[in-house]
Design a protein around this motif. Structure first.
Motif, PDB file in Angstrom:
ATOM      1  N   GLN A 199       0.829  -1.204   0.000  1.00 14.61           N
ATOM      2  CA  GLN A 199       0.000   0.000   0.000  1.00 14.61           C
ATOM      3  C   GLN A 199       0.865   1.256   0.000  1.00 14.61           C
ATOM      4  O   GLN A 199       0.616   2.200  -0.757  1.00 14.61           O
ATOM      5  CB  GLN A 199      -0.900  -0.001   1.234  1.00 14.61           C
ATOM      6  CG  GLN A 199      -1.823   1.210   1.340  1.00 14.61           C
ATOM      7  CD  GLN A 199      -2.520   1.273   2.683  1.00 14.61           C
ATOM      8  OE1 GLN A 199      -1.886   1.202   3.730  1.00 14.61           O
ATOM      9  NE2 GLN A 199      -3.838   1.394   2.675  1.00 14.61           N
ATOM     10  N   LYS A 203       1.496   4.054  -3.243  1.00 12.48           N
ATOM     11  CA  LYS A 203       1.160   5.460  -3.064  1.00 12.48           C
ATOM     12  C   LYS A 203       2.369   6.377  -3.247  1.00 12.48           C
ATOM     13  O   LYS A 203       2.227   7.516  -3.687  1.00 12.48           O
ATOM     14  CB  LYS A 203       0.556   5.681  -1.666  1.00 12.48           C
ATOM     15  CG  LYS A 203      -0.828   5.088  -1.485  1.00 12.48           C
ATOM     16  CD  LYS A 203      -1.854   5.796  -2.326  1.00 12.48           C
ATOM     17  CE  LYS A 203      -3.263   5.254  -2.066  1.00 12.48           C
ATOM     18  NZ  LYS A 203      -4.277   5.952  -2.886  1.00 12.48           N
ATOM     19  N   GLY A 251      -5.445   0.922   7.770  1.00 10.85           N
ATOM     20  CA  GLY A 251      -6.415   2.014   7.892  1.00 10.85           C
ATOM     21  C   GLY A 251      -5.742   3.356   8.121  1.00 10.85           C
ATOM     22  O   GLY A 251      -6.130   4.374   7.531  1.00 10.85           O
ATOM     23  N   GLN A 252      -4.724   3.380   8.969  1.00  2.74           N
ATOM     24  CA  GLN A 252      -4.033   4.628   9.277  1.00  2.74           C
ATOM     25  C   GLN A 252      -3.300   5.172   8.056  1.00  2.74           C
ATOM     26  O   GLN A 252      -3.338   6.382   7.773  1.00  2.74           O
ATOM     27  CB  GLN A 252      -3.050   4.383  10.422  1.00  2.74           C
ATOM     28  CG  GLN A 252      -2.504   5.657  11.054  1.00  2.74           C
ATOM     29  CD  GLN A 252      -1.589   5.347  12.225  1.00  2.74           C
ATOM     30  OE1 GLN A 252      -0.550   4.710  12.054  1.00  2.74           O
ATOM     31  NE2 GLN A 252      -1.956   5.776  13.413  1.00  2.74           N
ATOM     32  N   GLN A 253      -2.621   4.279   7.312  1.00  2.48           N
ATOM     33  CA  GLN A 253      -1.919   4.718   6.111  1.00  2.48           C
ATOM     34  C   GLN A 253      -2.881   5.280   5.082  1.00  2.48           C
ATOM     35  O   GLN A 253      -2.585   6.282   4.423  1.00  2.48           O
ATOM     36  CB  GLN A 253      -1.138   3.545   5.502  1.00  2.48           C
ATOM     37  CG  GLN A 253       0.148   3.238   6.230  1.00  2.48           C
ATOM     38  CD  GLN A 253       0.946   2.126   5.578  1.00  2.48           C
ATOM     39  OE1 GLN A 253       2.066   1.867   5.968  1.00  2.48           O
ATOM     40  NE2 GLN A 253       0.376   1.452   4.603  1.00  2.48           N
ATOM     41  N   GLN A 254      -4.040   4.648   4.922  1.00  3.26           N
ATOM     42  CA  GLN A 254      -5.018   5.126   3.954  1.00  3.26           C
ATOM     43  C   GLN A 254      -5.461   6.540   4.286  1.00  3.26           C
ATOM     44  O   GLN A 254      -5.567   7.399   3.403  1.00  3.26           O
ATOM     45  CB  GLN A 254      -6.224   4.175   3.922  1.00  3.26           C
ATOM     46  CG  GLN A 254      -7.260   4.511   2.865  1.00  3.26           C
ATOM     47  CD  GLN A 254      -6.737   4.319   1.461  1.00  3.26           C
ATOM     48  OE1 GLN A 254      -5.787   3.587   1.242  1.00  3.26           O
ATOM     49  NE2 GLN A 254      -7.360   4.984   0.503  1.00  3.26           N
ATOM     50  N   TRP A 255      -5.697   6.794   5.577  1.00  2.00           N
ATOM     51  CA  TRP A 255      -6.138   8.129   5.999  1.00  2.00           C
ATOM     52  C   TRP A 255      -5.033   9.169   5.818  1.00  2.00           C
ATOM     53  O   TRP A 255      -5.265  10.251   5.280  1.00  2.00           O
ATOM     54  CB  TRP A 255      -6.580   8.089   7.464  1.00  2.00           C
ATOM     55  CG  TRP A 255      -7.067   9.420   7.953  1.00  2.00           C
ATOM     56  CD1 TRP A 255      -8.316   9.960   7.796  1.00  2.00           C
ATOM     57  CD2 TRP A 255      -6.299  10.393   8.670  1.00  2.00           C
ATOM     58  NE1 TRP A 255      -8.376  11.203   8.374  1.00  2.00           N
ATOM     59  CE2 TRP A 255      -7.155  11.496   8.919  1.00  2.00           C
ATOM     60  CE3 TRP A 255      -4.988  10.448   9.130  1.00  2.00           C
ATOM     61  CZ2 TRP A 255      -6.728  12.633   9.602  1.00  2.00           C
ATOM     62  CZ3 TRP A 255      -4.561  11.577   9.803  1.00  2.00           C
ATOM     63  CH2 TRP A 255      -5.422  12.649  10.037  1.00  2.00           C
ATOM     64  N   VAL A 256      -3.816   8.825   6.264  1.00  2.00           N
ATOM     65  CA  VAL A 256      -2.709   9.784   6.197  1.00  2.00           C
ATOM     66  C   VAL A 256      -2.305  10.053   4.761  1.00  2.00           C
ATOM     67  O   VAL A 256      -2.013  11.203   4.389  1.00  2.00           O
ATOM     68  CB  VAL A 256      -1.503   9.269   7.018  1.00  2.00           C
ATOM     69  CG1 VAL A 256      -0.302  10.181   6.833  1.00  2.00           C
ATOM     70  CG2 VAL A 256      -1.870   9.205   8.495  1.00  2.00           C
ATOM     71  N   ARG A 258      -4.191  10.022   2.178  1.00  2.00           N
ATOM     72  CA  ARG A 258      -5.192  10.919   1.588  1.00  2.00           C
ATOM     73  C   ARG A 258      -4.986  12.355   2.066  1.00  2.00           C
ATOM     74  O   ARG A 258      -5.170  13.306   1.311  1.00  2.00           O
ATOM     75  CB  ARG A 258      -6.608  10.452   1.943  1.00  2.00           C
ATOM     76  CG  ARG A 258      -7.081   9.245   1.160  1.00  2.00           C
ATOM     77  CD  ARG A 258      -8.461   8.815   1.605  1.00  2.00           C
ATOM     78  NE  ARG A 258      -8.953   7.678   0.853  1.00  2.00           N
ATOM     79  CZ  ARG A 258      -9.628   7.756  -0.289  1.00  2.00           C
ATOM     80  NH1 ARG A 258      -9.913   8.951  -0.796  1.00  2.00           N
ATOM     81  NH2 ARG A 258     -10.033   6.676  -0.910  1.00  2.00           N
ATOM     82  N   LYS A 259      -4.601  12.493   3.322  1.00  2.56           N
ATOM     83  CA  LYS A 259      -4.404  13.825   3.896  1.00  2.56           C
ATOM     84  C   LYS A 259      -3.135  14.474   3.360  1.00  2.56           C
ATOM     85  O   LYS A 259      -3.063  15.691   3.193  1.00  2.56           O
ATOM     86  CB  LYS A 259      -4.339  13.724   5.423  1.00  2.56           C
ATOM     87  CG  LYS A 259      -4.310  15.072   6.131  1.00  2.56           C
ATOM     88  CD  LYS A 259      -4.414  14.904   7.627  1.00  2.56           C
ATOM     89  CE  LYS A 259      -4.367  16.243   8.350  1.00  2.56           C
ATOM     90  NZ  LYS A 259      -5.496  17.107   8.002  1.00  2.56           N
ATOM     91  N   ARG A 279      -4.149  10.774  -6.675  1.00  2.00           N
ATOM     92  CA  ARG A 279      -5.501  10.388  -7.037  1.00  2.00           C
ATOM     93  C   ARG A 279      -5.947  11.138  -8.271  1.00  2.00           C
ATOM     94  O   ARG A 279      -5.774  12.342  -8.379  1.00  2.00           O
ATOM     95  CB  ARG A 279      -6.454  10.694  -5.891  1.00  2.00           C
ATOM     96  CG  ARG A 279      -7.722   9.864  -5.998  1.00  2.00           C
ATOM     97  CD  ARG A 279      -8.800  10.248  -5.044  1.00  2.00           C
ATOM     98  NE  ARG A 279      -8.366  10.897  -3.849  1.00  2.00           N
ATOM     99  CZ  ARG A 279      -9.219  11.428  -2.985  1.00  2.00           C
ATOM    100  NH1 ARG A 279     -10.510  11.365  -3.211  1.00  2.00           N
ATOM    101  NH2 ARG A 279      -8.794  12.022  -1.907  1.00  2.00           N
TER     102      ARG A 279
END
Length: 336
Positions: A199, A203, A251-256, A258-259, A279
């Motif tokens: 992941q 990214k 989950g944490q990586q997905q949020w960070v 995106r931020k 994205r």
């Protein structure tokens, strides 16, 4: 250096969460062959550690973004000093120092979690009913006996895939059940470890720096493969911790991510392009009308040259008139 302070800290957090779940009413006895109060205590040990390390995780992402932004300069240095590895390393270290980028920052959260993992590994390995000192690291004898008999689907959380027959007998466990539960958890642990690394790489993209790329390959393939062997000596409770930690990381990586999206970098032509993993826009853009060759417009819209409008009615044939085929034209009269 003594690691007792880590064992005390891990035990304290684990016992506090277990007491909380007992107070809430989570049964300490077996339900579906599982002592859920102890399983939840291990899961929320992960939550506690990850909340504490969250600022470090954000710094890791920012550092990786800084390293991404430097990739064009790193590539230029590699082309400039091709064949001179020593000079290349010096130039790259100077570049990182000047831009305040730390290549090792990407591995820092993992390194900081190693003491926690080792502490939990040591504490759970102690959960042997034959131990005489049950009050070590702040445990009471009652808490020790409760944890030593705690199970996940009838497999003791202190049991291992490679537990000997004598160890299984002391834990009162069935060897086949322990191997099945531990084996499934090891496979899940390997899969989720691979996914967390994949992941991040998808990214951020593969690094241009050979050392960074080697670290990425080690994280992606080396560590999951090593777990197939080392997982045999991990207590089931430690594997639960590792799997939970991986799911939390996803989950944490997905949020960070995106931020903090990938930075915009320059390609070979000097044009700005989005970094790897950026994205794509989901909105539909309306196609713009192409300018006519008969029209010109300036930025202020002050000058516009357009083809004169033609009245369609004027070109229409009159009522009763014979239609004229434009392709058939009478030859021009020759001049005598």
């Amino acid at each position: 250096m003594s690691l007792d302070w880590i064992y005390w800290a891990i035990s304290w957090i684990l016992l506090r969460w277990h007491s909380l779940w007992e107070m809430i009413g989570v049964p300490d006895g077996t339900v579906l062959g599982t002592n859920w109060a102890w399983i939840l205590a291990i899961i929320f040990l992960v939550v506690t550690v990850r909340v504490i390390l969250f600022p470090v995780f954000v710094k890791q992402i920012k550092s990786q973004r800084a390293m991404q932004a430097l990739q064009p300069q790193v590539k230029a240095l590699q082309e400039k000093h091709k064949g001179d590895r020593e000079t290349l390393q010096k130039e790259m270290m100077e570049l990182y120092r000047k831009e305040k980028a730390n290549p090792l920052m990407g591995c820092l959260p993992m390194f900081l979690q190693i003491p926690v993992f080792l502490g939990l590994f040591h504490v759970l390995r102690r959960l042997d009913p034959s131990k005489l000192n049950k009050t070590l690291y702040g445990w009471t004898a009652e808490q020790f006996d409760s944890a030593a008999s705690a199970k996940l689907f009838t497999a003791p959380i202190a049991g291992q895939f490679g537990s000997s027959a004598a160890e299984l007998e002391r834990l009162g466990a069935n060897g086949t059940t322990v191997k099945i539960i531990a084996g499934v958890l090891v496979l899940i642990m390997m899969g989720t470890t691979y996914l967390t690394s994949r992941q991040m790489i998808l990214k951020t993209g593969w690094a241009e720096d050979p050392q960074q790329r080697m670290i990425q390959r080690l994280m992606l393939y080396g560590i999951p493969a090593s777990l197939l062997v080392s997982g045999a000596i991990f207590p089931i409770g430690v594997i639960i911790y590792w799997v939970t930690n991986n799911l939390f990381t996803l989950g944490q990586q997905q949020w960070v991510l995106r931020k903090y999206p990938p930075p915009v970098i320059n390609n070979k032509d000097g044009k700005a392009v989005p970094g790897p993993g950026a994205r794509k826009s989901t909105g539909t853009q309306q196609p713009q009308d192409k300018p006519s060759r008969f029209s010109r417009s300036k930025a202020n819209g002050a000058v516009q040259d357009t083809k004169p409008a033609v009245d369609g009615k004027a070109l229409a044939p009159k009522p009763g008139a014979k239609p004229v085929n434009p392709k058939k034209r009478k030859p021009a009269k020759r001049q005598g």
